[in-house]
Each structure stands twice: as C-alpha cells, then as structure tokens.
Scaffold this motif. Structure first.
Motif, PDB file in Angstrom:
ATOM      1  N   GLY A  17      42.212   0.479 -30.494  1.00  0.00           N
ATOM      2  CA  GLY A  17      41.696  -0.861 -30.267  1.00  0.00           C
ATOM      3  C   GLY A  17      42.725  -1.936 -30.568  1.00  0.00           C
ATOM      4  N   HIS A  18      42.354  -3.166 -30.253  1.00  0.00           N
ATOM      5  CA  HIS A  18      43.286  -4.272 -30.465  1.00  0.00           C
ATOM      6  C   HIS A  18      43.540  -4.523 -31.950  1.00  0.00           C
ATOM      7  CE1 HIS A  18      39.471  -6.483 -30.770  1.00  0.00           C
ATOM      8  NE2 HIS A  18      40.146  -7.379 -31.469  1.00  0.00           N
ATOM      9  N   GLU A  19      42.555  -4.284 -32.803  1.00  0.00           N
ATOM     10  CA  GLU A  19      42.760  -4.503 -34.237  1.00  0.00           C
ATOM     11  C   GLU A  19      43.755  -3.505 -34.820  1.00  0.00           C
ATOM     12  OE1 GLU A  19      38.879  -4.518 -35.966  1.00  0.00           O
ATOM     13  OE2 GLU A  19      38.337  -6.428 -35.042  1.00  0.00           O
ATOM     14  N   ALA A  20      43.618  -2.227 -34.450  1.00  0.00           N
ATOM     15  CA  ALA A  20      44.570  -1.212 -34.913  1.00  0.00           C
ATOM     16  C   ALA A  20      45.969  -1.502 -34.367  1.00  0.00           C
ATOM     17  CB  ALA A  20      44.108   0.181 -34.492  1.00  0.00           C
ATOM     18  N   THR A  21      46.032  -1.977 -33.133  1.00  0.00           N
ATOM     19  CA  THR A  21      47.322  -2.337 -32.532  1.00  0.00           C
ATOM     20  C   THR A  21      47.988  -3.452 -33.321  1.00  0.00           C
ATOM     21  OG1 THR A  21      46.544  -1.714 -30.331  1.00  0.00           O
ATOM     22  CG2 THR A  21      48.406  -3.226 -30.435  1.00  0.00           C
ATOM     23  N   GLU A  22      47.229  -4.477 -33.658  1.00  0.00           N
ATOM     24  CA  GLU A  22      47.786  -5.588 -34.427  1.00  0.00           C
ATOM     25  C   GLU A  22      48.279  -5.124 -35.788  1.00  0.00           C
ATOM     26  OE1 GLU A  22      45.055  -8.871 -34.472  1.00  0.00           O
ATOM     27  OE2 GLU A  22      45.152  -9.098 -32.289  1.00  0.00           O
ATOM     28  N   ARG A  37      48.817   0.609 -24.833  1.00  0.00           N
ATOM     29  CA  ARG A  37      47.546   1.243 -25.166  1.00  0.00           C
ATOM     30  C   ARG A  37      46.620   1.113 -23.967  1.00  0.00           C
ATOM     31  NH1 ARG A  37      43.574  -2.498 -26.003  1.00  0.00           N
ATOM     32  NH2 ARG A  37      44.199  -4.607 -26.598  1.00  0.00           N
ATOM     33  N   ASP A  38      45.539   1.895 -23.982  1.00  0.00           N
ATOM     34  CA  ASP A  38      44.534   1.776 -22.936  1.00  0.00           C
ATOM     35  C   ASP A  38      43.783   0.462 -23.100  1.00  0.00           C
ATOM     36  OD1 ASP A  38      45.148   4.279 -21.889  1.00  0.00           O
ATOM     37  OD2 ASP A  38      43.622   5.295 -23.086  1.00  0.00           O
ATOM     38  N   SER A  39      43.414  -0.138 -21.999  1.00  0.00           N
ATOM     39  CA  SER A  39      42.577  -1.342 -22.028  1.00  0.00           C
ATOM     40  C   SER A  39      41.191  -0.955 -22.518  1.00  0.00           C
ATOM     41  CB  SER A  39      42.482  -1.964 -20.636  1.00  0.00           C
ATOM     42  OG  SER A  39      41.523  -2.999 -20.617  1.00  0.00           O
ATOM     43  N   GLU A  40      40.636  -1.789 -23.371  1.00  0.00           N
ATOM     44  CA  GLU A  40      39.278  -1.541 -23.869  1.00  0.00           C
ATOM     45  C   GLU A  40      38.221  -2.013 -22.888  1.00  0.00           C
ATOM     46  OE1 GLU A  40      39.134  -2.035 -28.519  1.00  0.00           O
ATOM     47  OE2 GLU A  40      40.345  -3.669 -27.649  1.00  0.00           O
ATOM     48  N   THR A  41      38.583  -2.877 -21.947  1.00  0.00           N
ATOM     49  CA  THR A  41      37.584  -3.477 -21.061  1.00  0.00           C
ATOM     50  C   THR A  41      37.743  -3.112 -19.589  1.00  0.00           C
ATOM     51  OG1 THR A  41      38.936  -5.472 -20.913  1.00  0.00           O
ATOM     52  CG2 THR A  41      37.194  -5.459 -22.571  1.00  0.00           C
ATOM     53  N   GLY A  44      41.159   2.424 -16.608  1.00  0.00           N
ATOM     54  CA  GLY A  44      42.374   2.747 -15.873  1.00  0.00           C
ATOM     55  C   GLY A  44      43.536   1.810 -16.128  1.00  0.00           C
ATOM     56  N   ALA A  45      43.266   0.655 -16.705  1.00  0.00           N
ATOM     57  CA  ALA A  45      44.326  -0.315 -16.995  1.00  0.00           C
ATOM     58  C   ALA A  45      44.929  -0.031 -18.372  1.00  0.00           C
ATOM     59  CB  ALA A  45      43.768  -1.732 -16.949  1.00  0.00           C
ATOM     60  N   CYS A  46      46.120  -0.560 -18.583  1.00  0.00           N
ATOM     61  CA  CYS A  46      46.793  -0.466 -19.872  1.00  0.00           C
ATOM     62  C   CYS A  46      47.062  -1.866 -20.395  1.00  0.00           C
ATOM     63  CB  CYS A  46      48.137   0.252 -19.735  1.00  0.00           C
ATOM     64  SG  CYS A  46      47.993   2.007 -19.426  1.00  0.00           S
ATOM     65  N   PHE A  55      51.591 -13.941 -33.918  1.00  0.00           N
ATOM     66  CA  PHE A  55      50.584 -13.330 -33.057  1.00  0.00           C
ATOM     67  C   PHE A  55      51.058 -12.012 -32.465  1.00  0.00           C
ATOM     68  CE2 PHE A  55      50.156 -17.978 -32.603  1.00  0.00           C
ATOM     69  CZ  PHE A  55      48.908 -18.132 -33.177  1.00  0.00           C
ATOM     70  N   VAL A  56      50.090 -11.275 -31.910  1.00  0.00           N
ATOM     71  CA  VAL A  56      50.374 -10.143 -31.038  1.00  0.00           C
ATOM     72  C   VAL A  56      49.857 -10.552 -29.664  1.00  0.00           C
ATOM     73  CG1 VAL A  56      49.829  -7.751 -30.479  1.00  0.00           C
ATOM     74  CG2 VAL A  56      50.271  -8.404 -32.863  1.00  0.00           C
ATOM     75  N   HIS A  57      50.747 -10.620 -28.706  1.00  0.00           N
ATOM     76  CA  HIS A  57      50.403 -11.007 -27.336  1.00  0.00           C
ATOM     77  C   HIS A  57      50.065  -9.748 -26.553  1.00  0.00           C
ATOM     78  CE1 HIS A  57      51.918 -15.142 -27.831  1.00  0.00           C
ATOM     79  NE2 HIS A  57      52.704 -14.553 -28.715  1.00  0.00           N
ATOM     80  N   THR A  58      48.999  -9.826 -25.750  1.00  0.00           N
ATOM     81  CA  THR A  58      48.552  -8.678 -24.970  1.00  0.00           C
ATOM     82  C   THR A  58      48.580  -9.025 -23.492  1.00  0.00           C
ATOM     83  OG1 THR A  58      47.145  -7.938 -26.787  1.00  0.00           O
ATOM     84  CG2 THR A  58      46.649  -7.058 -24.609  1.00  0.00           C
ATOM     85  N   TYR A  59      49.230  -8.164 -22.721  1.00  0.00           N
ATOM     86  CA  TYR A  59      49.336  -8.338 -21.271  1.00  0.00           C
ATOM     87  C   TYR A  59      48.686  -7.134 -20.606  1.00  0.00           C
ATOM     88  CZ  TYR A  59      52.847 -11.620 -22.885  1.00  0.00           C
ATOM     89  OH  TYR A  59      53.499 -12.640 -23.536  1.00  0.00           O
ATOM     90  N   ARG A  60      47.757  -7.395 -19.684  1.00  0.00           N
ATOM     91  CA  ARG A  60      47.065  -6.307 -19.003  1.00  0.00           C
ATOM     92  C   ARG A  60      47.913  -5.826 -17.829  1.00  0.00           C
ATOM     93  NH1 ARG A  60      41.666  -8.006 -18.146  1.00  0.00           N
ATOM     94  NH2 ARG A  60      41.252  -7.136 -20.183  1.00  0.00           N
ATOM     95  N   LEU A  61      48.054  -4.495 -17.726  1.00  0.00           N
ATOM     96  CA  LEU A  61      48.786  -3.851 -16.643  1.00  0.00           C
ATOM     97  C   LEU A  61      47.769  -3.102 -15.789  1.00  0.00           C
ATOM     98  CD1 LEU A  61      51.746  -2.417 -18.760  1.00  0.00           C
ATOM     99  CD2 LEU A  61      51.523  -4.685 -17.724  1.00  0.00           C
ATOM    100  N   ILE A  62      47.733  -3.451 -14.509  1.00  0.00           N
ATOM    101  CA  ILE A  62      46.720  -2.941 -13.593  1.00  0.00           C
ATOM    102  C   ILE A  62      47.347  -1.937 -12.622  1.00  0.00           C
ATOM    103  CG2 ILE A  62      45.034  -3.596 -11.824  1.00  0.00           C
ATOM    104  CD1 ILE A  62      44.332  -4.716 -14.539  1.00  0.00           C
ATOM    105  N   PRO A  63      46.736  -0.740 -12.487  1.00  0.00           N
ATOM    106  CA  PRO A  63      47.241   0.222 -11.496  1.00  0.00           C
ATOM    107  C   PRO A  63      46.730  -0.130 -10.100  1.00  0.00           C
ATOM    108  CG  PRO A  63      45.375   1.163 -12.660  1.00  0.00           C
ATOM    109  CD  PRO A  63      45.625  -0.198 -13.274  1.00  0.00           C
ATOM    110  N   SER A  64      47.543   0.182  -9.098  1.00  0.00           N
ATOM    111  CA  SER A  64      47.143  -0.009  -7.707  1.00  0.00           C
ATOM    112  C   SER A  64      47.794   1.085  -6.875  1.00  0.00           C
ATOM    113  CB  SER A  64      47.582  -1.388  -7.204  1.00  0.00           C
ATOM    114  OG  SER A  64      48.991  -1.428  -7.084  1.00  0.00           O
ATOM    115  N   ALA A  65      47.558   1.057  -5.580  1.00  0.00           N
ATOM    116  CA  ALA A  65      48.171   2.037  -4.686  1.00  0.00           C
ATOM    117  C   ALA A  65      49.694   1.913  -4.682  1.00  0.00           C
ATOM    118  CB  ALA A  65      47.624   1.867  -3.278  1.00  0.00           C
ATOM    119  N   ASN A  66      50.212   0.718  -4.972  1.00  0.00           N
ATOM    120  CA  ASN A  66      51.664   0.478  -4.974  1.00  0.00           C
ATOM    121  C   ASN A  66      52.311   0.701  -6.327  1.00  0.00           C
ATOM    122  OD1 ASN A  66      51.356  -0.345  -2.322  1.00  0.00           O
ATOM    123  ND2 ASN A  66      51.055  -2.471  -2.903  1.00  0.00           N
TER     124      ASN A  66
END
Length: 124
Positions: A17-22, A37-41, A44-46, A55-66
């Motif tokens: 989770g985000h708390e353990a990550t922080e 880490r895996d997205s909690e929400t 398939g995203a990271c 702070f700890v900044h979090t950026y969502r990485l989204i998978p796609s066909a490309n």
C-alpha cells in the motif's frame, strides 16, 4: 513483470500500500529514491513512487496495447514498450514536471538490512 529487465524486477514491490511505500522510502531512501508497486485503485496499473522530501510523489503507469504510459496531467502522454524504458526515459530528466528519479530502492538490498516487521512487502 517477467518480461521486464533487472531494474524493474529489483524495484517492483508488488501489492504494498501507499503507507508502507512511504515508510520504505522515508526509512531507506533519499531524495530521488524510487520504487514500483501495484496500483491500489486501478487493476493492472502500477505506481512509480518517488521520494522528494518532505513528500513521496506517486505517478500512475497505465498499460496499453502499445506498452506503458505515465498518467499525469502535467506530463505529455507518451507510450513506452516496457516499464524499464519508461523509467529510463524519465531518469534522464526528460520532464521537468516530475520528481527526479536518481536512486532505485532495490528490494534485494533491503533483504540484507534490519528491516523490522513494518517493512515487509508481498509480490504476487
């Protein structure tokens, strides 16, 4: 994550989770330390999590066909074949809007330190 290179395999912490990550980044990281880490929400995203005190900044990485892309309104959309390629692109400072990625928080190195019970991670 099997198709990814060594960097991603070393910094991928799975379903934490985000708390353990922080806690991990605050305890063992420095400004610019990062992990995946895996997205909690979003299934398939990271999440690419980067420490930039205070702070700890979090950026969502989204998978796609490309491949993979960073989902952030301040960063122009761009697709990369692998997570490793995406991370290396942003490590080179290709975008001033992101916290700098300078030091991977390698989970294999943490196994050899005195982590304590609060810093366990789980890989699925």
């Amino acid at each position: 994550m099997d198709r990814e290179g060594m960097l991603v395999r070393c910094i991928y912490y799975g379903r934490i989770g985000h708390e353990a990550t922080e806690r991990l980044l605050q305890r063992f990281g420095h400004d610019g330390s990062f992990l995946l880490r895996d997205s909690e929400t979003v299934p398939g995203a990271c999440c690419l999590c980067v420490r930039k005190a205070p702070f700890v900044h979090t950026y969502r990485l989204i998978p796609s066909a490309n491949g993979w892309s960073l989902q952030d309104p301040g960063v122009p959309p761009q697709s990369f074949g692998t997570l490793e390629t995406l991370i290396e692109h942003y490590r080179r400072g290709s975008d001033a809007g992101m916290a700098p990625l300078t030091e991977p928080l390698d989970k294999t190195q943490l196994r050899h330190s005195s982590l304590g019970p609060e810093c366990f991670y789980m890989e699925m």
